[in-house]
Design an enzyme around this catalytic site. Structure first.
Site, PDB file in Angstrom:
ATOM      1  CB  ALA A  68      28.643  58.892  51.287  1.00  0.00           C
ATOM      2  CG  ASP A  69      35.002  57.923  49.622  1.00  0.00           C
ATOM      3  OD1 ASP A  69      35.521  58.282  50.544  1.00  0.00           O
ATOM      4  OD2 ASP A  69      35.695  58.126  48.259  1.00  0.00           O
ATOM      5  CB  THR A  70      32.353  62.508  47.247  1.00  0.00           C
ATOM      6  OG1 THR A  70      31.011  62.395  47.776  1.00  0.00           O
ATOM      7  CG2 THR A  70      32.371  63.260  46.077  1.00  0.00           C
ATOM      8  N   GLY A 105      29.926  57.145  46.127  1.00  0.00           N
ATOM      9  CA  GLY A 105      29.250  55.818  46.473  1.00  0.00           C
ATOM     10  C   GLY A 105      28.727  56.160  47.889  1.00  0.00           C
TER      11      GLY A 105
END
EC number: 3.6.1.9
Length: 194
Positions: A68-70, A105
């Site tokens: 995940a990437d924020t 994401g």
């Protein structure tokens, strides 16, 4: 299906634990740069998929890796993790008194090569903050590991966030409702403990 969390984030670990999911953590250094033409949700999805690709060769057939990437977006500007306290202060000064969007994401990649990439968006409204409030937060909470230089679960979330449109958990770093839904589809069965 054995879940592998490829994240060092204590918040993501806690959210998966609170969901009742069993998982192992596997970490690998991955470059977090992205093509300049990408915008907003595209950046978060690209980075999540890019991180997952680094695990492709090491996954067993019964494993699924979650990456995940924020990111925080103020208009079209992406505010990633600040490099130092001074940059954290500048970011928060830009965010205060305005709304911004948080995109997380997520990529789910199975050991058999099946891949699902998605993102979730939450609009966050900040009240106006004084410089002393911003400086206190940065000094006390050291938000250098957080996109946009803040954590909604921290002190600043309690005093500055006036309203959210979307998932609170997405702002924390993982849209757990979507993760649950997509993992259920991949597993072909419900994920409830029996």
């Amino acid at each position: 299906m054995n879940l592998v969390l490829a994240s060092n984030s204590p918040r993501r670990r806690q959210l998966l634990t609170d969901l009742g999911l069993h998982y192992t953590v596997r970490l690998q250094e991955v470059d977090e740069s992205y093509p300049e033409h990408l915008r907003r949700a595209e950046v978060a999805e690209y980075l999540a998929a890019y991180k997952a690709a680094a695990y492709r060769a090491t996954l067993a057939p019964d494993e699924v890796v979650l990456t995940a990437d924020t990111i925080v977006c103020l208009d079209d500007d992406v505010l990633n993790k600040p490099a130092d306290p001074a940059e954290a202060v500048r970011m928060l000064q830009r965010l205060q008194g305005r709304s911004h969007d948080v995109f997380t994401g997520v990529c789910l990649l199975t050991g058999t090569g099946q891949q699902v990439v998605f993102s979730d968006q939450t609009r966050v409204y900040f009240r106006s903050l004084s410089d002393s409030e911003i400086e206190f937060y940065v000094r006390q909470y050291q938000p250098l590991d957080k996109a946009g230089a803040y954590g909604a679960q921290d002190w600043i979330g309690m005093v500055a966030v006036t309203r959210l449109e979307g998932s609170y958990f997405n702002v924390m770093g993982l849209p757990v409702h979507r993760v649950w839904e997509e993992l259920t589809k991949l597993a072909g069965t419900d994920l409830l403990p029996h």
